[in-house]
Design an enzyme around this catalytic site. Structure first.
Site, short mmCIF file in Angstrom:
data_model
loop_
_atom_site.label_atom_id
_atom_site.label_comp_id
_atom_site.label_asym_id
_atom_site.label_seq_id
_atom_site.Cartn_x
_atom_site.Cartn_y
_atom_site.Cartn_z
N GLY A 105 86.57 -54.91 68.72
CA GLY A 105 86.88 -56.22 68.16
C GLY A 105 86.25 -56.48 66.80
O GLY A 105 86.89 -57.05 65.90
N ASN A 136 85.45 -67.24 73.33
CA ASN A 136 84.58 -66.46 74.22
C ASN A 136 83.64 -67.34 75.04
O ASN A 136 83.20 -66.94 76.10
CB ASN A 136 83.78 -65.43 73.42
CG ASN A 136 83.27 -65.94 72.11
OD1 ASN A 136 84.04 -66.45 71.29
ND2 ASN A 136 81.98 -65.82 71.88
N SER A 174 89.70 -55.40 72.13
CA SER A 174 88.59 -54.50 72.42
C SER A 174 88.66 -54.10 73.89
O SER A 174 88.81 -54.98 74.76
CB SER A 174 87.31 -55.28 72.14
OG SER A 174 86.20 -54.47 72.36
N HIS A 228 86.44 -53.01 76.05
CA HIS A 228 85.36 -53.28 77.02
C HIS A 228 85.40 -54.69 77.59
O HIS A 228 84.66 -55.01 78.51
CB HIS A 228 83.99 -52.95 76.43
CG HIS A 228 83.43 -53.93 75.44
ND1 HIS A 228 82.47 -54.86 75.80
CD2 HIS A 228 83.68 -54.13 74.14
CE1 HIS A 228 82.13 -55.56 74.72
NE2 HIS A 228 82.86 -55.14 73.70
N CYS A 261 70.10 -66.35 70.03
CA CYS A 261 68.78 -66.17 69.45
C CYS A 261 68.93 -65.71 68.00
O CYS A 261 69.53 -64.69 67.73
CB CYS A 261 68.04 -65.11 70.27
SG CYS A 261 66.31 -65.11 69.90
C1 LIG Z 1 86.19 -63.35 70.47
C2 LIG Z 1 85.51 -62.07 70.18
N1 LIG Z 1 85.82 -61.40 69.06
C3 LIG Z 1 85.24 -60.23 68.75
C4 LIG Z 1 84.28 -59.66 69.56
C5 LIG Z 1 83.65 -58.36 69.17
O1 LIG Z 1 84.19 -57.31 69.92
P1 LIG Z 1 83.42 -55.90 70.05
O2 LIG Z 1 82.31 -56.12 71.02
O3 LIG Z 1 84.46 -54.97 70.60
O4 LIG Z 1 82.98 -55.50 68.70
C6 LIG Z 1 83.91 -60.33 70.73
C7 LIG Z 1 82.84 -59.78 71.60
O5 LIG Z 1 82.07 -60.52 72.19
C8 LIG Z 1 84.54 -61.56 71.05
O6 LIG Z 1 84.22 -62.23 72.16
#
Ligand SMILES: Cc1ncc(COP(=O)(O)O)c(C=O)c1O
Length: 390
Positions: free
Chosen positions: A71, A147, A195, A197, A326
């Site tokens: 991501g 998220n 992404s 994972h 943090c």
């Molecule tokens: C909305 C959002 N964008 C981007 C990312 C980043 O993805 P990656 O962990 O694959 O770099 C995250 C990861 O927490 C995410 O929640």
């Protein structure tokens, strides 16, 4: 002690089928997908096969799929790969740091960014995006699902604005993957990042949809991999795992798994809300429920410190995350909740519960047993509750 992992929006474990699909590509099928010999061709075939699955997942052509590391890379590529000095960029104040920090960096390269704030519900109003458009706006980037709150943004309406104004549109769909059915044509985007994972695939691998004809400069240069859009030897086991996770995610969207997950989340939420002095961030827009992904609930607890509750729950075997981040040793309340107008104390006292798609009724029962006890205990000893906090 029983452990219940309710932090799926941070990351998810591989499903066994994903592990099995990847296994041969670490050892016996280890070839470089660019090599002409049989070992290379085996790897190449796997990458191509996975590309067809990803094209189905996005609803695009195979040639519009670009593999990358996840991501962060997708988000960075959209911004660094499209914007030039003098351009204007529109995004929102509730994006992931992979967008916000990239926008900050572009400021020193002559790109001005407008950060559109959400409504108190957590929803972005497409009219606010339209109002931010300038003649020099080149790119709009809005996330599909947040998220922290899980709120699903009206990307189709934003896609229409992008089309009408001739502006490129990127969607950070990392938290929507496997939870919302994708259709990049319906979304009206030029670029979309995911992404693996976050959807029961491996870490360090992801993909982008890049609409054909989009003049996106690659972030990495070197070999001619990915039609020169992303240099670097393909992560073949990762790509195979990503595609298997995507295939399973497509099934889950059709076979009732996601509906079951939403019912589990709703039961969890209703149970936690029985505790006095609690509420959900990003659930209501007036008297209308806000669209949210099925697995997420962001809940505030008055009169306690969120981080203390995260630790107390962890000690009881429950993994969740807090509404603070943090920064240089100090905990700052979540920028997402702050942008929604949640007050600082409440933002600090918010917890995100995000369920794995394999979550069970027993997991929810356990969390509903542990949370009220932990809250009661913390409130009894909390300086926030007794009014002695500074
Ligand atoms: C909305 C959002 N964008 C981007 C990312 C980043 O993805 P990656 O962990 O694959 O770099 C995250 C990861 O927490 C995410 O929640």
């Amino acid at each position: 002690m029983k452990r219940v992992y309710m932090d799926a929006n941070a990351t998810t474990p591989l499903l066994p089928e994903v592990m099995e699909a990847m296994r041969p590509y670490w050892m016996e099928r280890f070839g470089n997908a660019s090599s002409v010999h049989q070992d290379g061709q085996l790897a190449h075939a796997a990458v191509d096969h996975a590309r067809a699955t990803m094209a189905e997942f996005f609803n695009c052509h195979d040639a519009e799929v670009v593999y990358n590391s996840g991501g962060t890379e997708g988000d960075n590529t959209a911004i660094f790969g499209l914007l030039n000095p003098g351009d204007h960029f529109i995004t929102t104040s509730i994006e992931h740091s992979a967008i916000l920090e990239a926008a900050k960096r572009m400021a020193s390269h002559g790109v001005e960014t407008t950060f559109v704030a959400p409504q108190p519900s957590g929803l972005i109003d497409p009219a606010d995006i339209l109002r931010a458009v300038r003649p020099e706006t080149r790119l709009i980037s809005v996330m599909l699902a947040n998220n922290e709150t899980g709120v699903v943004q009206p990307v189709e309406a934003i896609g229409k604005i992008a089309a009408e104004t001739g502006i490129f549109f990127h969607i950070d769909a990392v938290q929507g993957a496997g939870k919302v059915k994708f259709d990049v044509r319906r979304f009206g985007c030029h670029l979309l990042s995911i992404s693996a994972h976050k959807m029961h695939g491996p870490k360090g691998i992801g993909a982008m949809f890049v609409r054909s004809g989009t003049p996106l400069e690659s972030l990495l240069v070197g070999g001619s991999h990915e039609r020169r859009r992303r240099a670097g030897t393909e992560n073949v086991p990762g790509i195979v795992g990503l595609a298997k996770a995507a295939e399973l995610a497509m099934h889950s969207l059709e076979d009732g798994t996601i509906g079951r997950l939403a019912r589990l989340r709703d039961r969890l939420e209703a149970g936690v809300l029985q505790i006095p002095g609690t509420g959900v961030n990003g659930a209501w827009d007036g008297d209308k429920p806000v669209p949210r992904v099925a697995n997420t609930s962001d809940i505030w607890f008055d009169n306690l410190e969120g981080e203390a509750l995260v630790i107390a729950l962890d000690l009881k075997g429950v993994a969740v995350s807090g509404g603070s981040a943090c920064h240089s040793g100090a905990t700052e309340p979540s920028h997402v909740l702050m942008a929604m107008g949640v007050d600082k104390t409440r933002a600090r006292a918010s917890l995100r519960f995000s369920l794995l798609k394999t979550a069970t009724e027993a997991d929810v029962d356990y969390v509903l047993q542990v949370v009220p006890e932990a809250v009661e205990h913390l409130r009894a000893i909390s300086p926030v509750a007794s009014g002695t906090a500074g």
